[in-house]
Design a protein around this motif. Structure first.
Motif, short mmCIF file in Angstrom:
data_model
loop_
_atom_site.label_atom_id
_atom_site.label_comp_id
_atom_site.label_asym_id
_atom_site.label_seq_id
_atom_site.Cartn_x
_atom_site.Cartn_y
_atom_site.Cartn_z
N THR A 12 0.84 -1.19 0.00
CA THR A 12 0.00 0.00 0.00
C THR A 12 0.88 1.25 0.00
OG1 THR A 12 -1.67 -1.17 1.28
CG2 THR A 12 -1.82 1.23 1.23
N PRO A 13 0.62 2.23 -0.87
CA PRO A 13 1.47 3.43 -0.91
C PRO A 13 1.46 4.15 0.43
CG PRO A 13 0.02 3.33 -2.83
CD PRO A 13 -0.44 2.26 -1.89
N PRO A 14 2.59 4.76 0.82
CA PRO A 14 2.62 5.54 2.06
C PRO A 14 1.60 6.67 2.03
CG PRO A 14 4.84 5.18 1.19
CD PRO A 14 3.88 4.74 0.14
N ALA A 15 1.16 7.09 3.21
CA ALA A 15 0.15 8.14 3.31
C ALA A 15 0.81 9.50 3.48
CB ALA A 15 -0.76 7.86 4.50
N ARG A 16 0.28 10.51 2.80
CA ARG A 16 0.80 11.86 2.95
C ARG A 16 0.44 12.43 4.31
NH1 ARG A 16 -0.06 14.97 -2.85
NH2 ARG A 16 0.68 13.27 -4.18
N THR A 17 1.31 13.26 4.85
CA THR A 17 1.05 13.89 6.13
C THR A 17 1.23 15.40 6.00
OG1 THR A 17 3.36 13.77 6.85
CG2 THR A 17 1.97 11.86 7.31
N ARG A 18 0.89 16.11 7.06
CA ARG A 18 1.00 17.57 7.06
C ARG A 18 2.47 17.98 6.92
NH1 ARG A 18 1.98 20.89 11.30
NH2 ARG A 18 1.76 19.14 12.74
N ALA A 19 2.72 19.01 6.13
CA ALA A 19 4.09 19.46 5.88
C ALA A 19 4.69 20.11 7.12
CB ALA A 19 4.11 20.44 4.72
N ILE A 20 5.96 19.83 7.34
CA ILE A 20 6.74 20.43 8.42
C ILE A 20 7.86 21.24 7.79
CG2 ILE A 20 8.18 20.00 10.45
CD1 ILE A 20 6.67 17.37 10.79
N SER A 21 8.08 22.43 8.27
CA SER A 21 9.12 23.29 7.73
C SER A 21 10.49 22.62 7.85
CB SER A 21 9.13 24.62 8.48
OG SER A 21 10.29 25.37 8.16
N CYS A 22 11.29 22.72 6.78
CA CYS A 22 12.65 22.17 6.83
C CYS A 22 13.49 22.86 7.90
CB CYS A 22 13.32 22.32 5.46
SG CYS A 22 12.69 21.19 4.20
N ALA A 23 13.14 24.11 8.20
CA ALA A 23 13.87 24.84 9.24
C ALA A 23 13.65 24.21 10.61
CB ALA A 23 13.44 26.30 9.26
N GLN A 24 12.57 23.42 10.75
CA GLN A 24 12.26 22.74 12.00
C GLN A 24 12.49 21.24 11.89
OE1 GLN A 24 8.20 23.98 12.61
NE2 GLN A 24 8.81 25.88 13.61
N CYS A 25 13.29 20.82 10.92
CA CYS A 25 13.55 19.40 10.68
C CYS A 25 14.17 18.75 11.93
CB CYS A 25 14.50 19.24 9.50
SG CYS A 25 15.04 17.53 9.21
N PRO A 26 13.60 17.64 12.39
CA PRO A 26 14.17 16.97 13.56
C PRO A 26 15.57 16.41 13.32
CG PRO A 26 12.40 15.67 12.58
CD PRO A 26 12.35 17.01 11.93
N LEU A 27 15.90 16.11 12.06
CA LEU A 27 17.26 15.65 11.78
C LEU A 27 18.26 16.78 11.99
CD1 LEU A 27 16.72 13.45 8.57
CD2 LEU A 27 16.85 12.71 10.96
N CYS A 28 17.90 18.00 11.55
CA CYS A 28 18.78 19.15 11.78
C CYS A 28 18.95 19.40 13.27
CB CYS A 28 18.19 20.40 11.12
SG CYS A 28 18.21 20.38 9.31
N ALA A 29 17.85 19.27 14.01
CA ALA A 29 17.88 19.58 15.44
C ALA A 29 18.61 18.50 16.25
CB ALA A 29 16.46 19.74 15.96
N SER A 30 18.78 17.30 15.69
CA SER A 30 19.37 16.20 16.45
C SER A 30 20.86 16.39 16.73
CB SER A 30 19.17 14.88 15.69
OG SER A 30 19.99 14.84 14.52
N GLY A 31 21.53 17.17 15.88
CA GLY A 31 22.97 17.36 16.05
C GLY A 31 23.81 16.23 15.51
N HIS A 32 23.19 15.25 14.85
CA HIS A 32 23.93 14.10 14.33
C HIS A 32 24.38 14.30 12.88
CE1 HIS A 32 22.89 11.83 17.88
NE2 HIS A 32 21.60 11.99 17.65
N PHE A 33 23.91 15.38 12.23
CA PHE A 33 24.16 15.54 10.80
C PHE A 33 24.76 16.92 10.50
CE2 PHE A 33 20.65 12.60 11.34
CZ PHE A 33 21.01 11.54 10.54
N ARG A 34 25.38 17.01 9.31
CA ARG A 34 25.94 18.28 8.87
C ARG A 34 24.83 19.31 8.70
NH1 ARG A 34 26.66 21.47 4.44
NH2 ARG A 34 25.52 20.17 2.96
N ALA A 35 25.07 20.51 9.21
CA ALA A 35 24.07 21.57 9.11
C ALA A 35 24.05 22.13 7.69
CB ALA A 35 24.36 22.68 10.11
#
Length: 259
Positions: A12-35
């Motif tokens: 079954t295709p994945p379901a679309r969800t509400r958009a989240i701003s890239c500026a608030q990306c949890p990956l950016c906030a995690s500190g594990h990745f290049r900014a």
């Protein structure tokens, strides 16, 4: 040869969800990745089409299909695999937060492997038709994609070495060490040293061993008090000794890019 029976994954295709701003990306906030630089962040925000939710055991990509989508894993995890006509499956690698999946179809017009969700997953969704815009306008992001592809090749080399030359105990120790370190590096399992959900069958299909041989091997690791095994998952009790048993140097301590 007896055909292996396994319940078919959900396509079954994945379901679309509400958009989240890239500026608030949890990956950016995690500190594990290049900014991202400011201009890069603006481009990625425009490049992204939205987020998707995919349930555990659903399929993101099917081998041989030509999907127009690319995904970055935001949360959850899954695995890449190939199958033979009789149903035997080889798990090639695991995908975790920050991984970029679907690039293969952009280059070869069809996926050469399938991708299935181990847990519920949240993904950022991109239109692969605009990938050339990324390379043309932001070479630094193009380099990041090249880095991710090269890193995947490096991991597959280590997996091939494991399947080809490590004995069964070393293979299992390597796999669990690898998953533990990767999960810890991206904060997938928070502070609990647990790899879950992961079954014996997943381990067997990764190591290229029978289910019986895998069962005996995991019990040996448990008897040595290196892991605690309770379906559907594993608690790592002594990661240093587990890694030493595998003969693996471990992952480099560095921040990695993502798109």
């Amino acid at each position: 040869m007896t055909k292996r029976t396994r319940s078919a994954p959900d396509t079954t295709p994945p379901a679309r969800t509400r958009a989240i701003s890239c500026a608030q990306c949890p990956l950016c906030a995690s500190g594990h990745f290049r900014a991202f630089e400011s201009a890069e962040l603006d481009f990625v925000s425009d490049f992204k089409r939205g987020e998707l939710l995919a349930e555990a055991r659903s399929t993101l990509f099917v081998e041989g299909a030509n999907s127009p989508h690319l995904y970055t894993v935001v949360s959850g995890w899954g695995f890449r695999y190939k199958t033979l006509e009789d149903g035997r499956r080889q798990i090639l690698n695991y995908v975790m937060p920050g991984d970029f999946v679907g690039l293969q179809a952009s280059l070869f017009n069809a996926m050469q492997h399938s991708v299935e969700c181990l847990s519920d997953m949240q993904l950022c969704w991109f239109d692969r038709a605009r990938l050339s815009d990324l390379y043309r306008s932001f070479p630094t992001l193009g380099y990041d994609i090249t880095w991710l592809a090269a890193r995947e090749e490096q991991i597959l080399e280590e997996h091939l070495l494991s399947v080809g030359r490590r004995n069964a105990l070393e293979r299992a120790a390597y796999l669990l060490s690898y998953l533990f370190e990767r999960a810890r590096a991206v904060g997938l399992f928070a502070d609990a040293p647990e790899i879950t959900p992961l079954t014996q069958q997943h381990v067997a299909d990764t190591l290229g061993l029978s289910l019986v041989h895998t069962n005996k091997t995991l019990r040996r690791l448990q008897d040595q008090r290196l892991i605690q095994w309770r379906e559907p998952g594993f608690r790592i009790l002594d990661p240093d000794k587990l890694r030493a048993l595998s003969g693996w140097d471990g992952l480099p301590d560095q921040k990695r890019p993502f798109i």
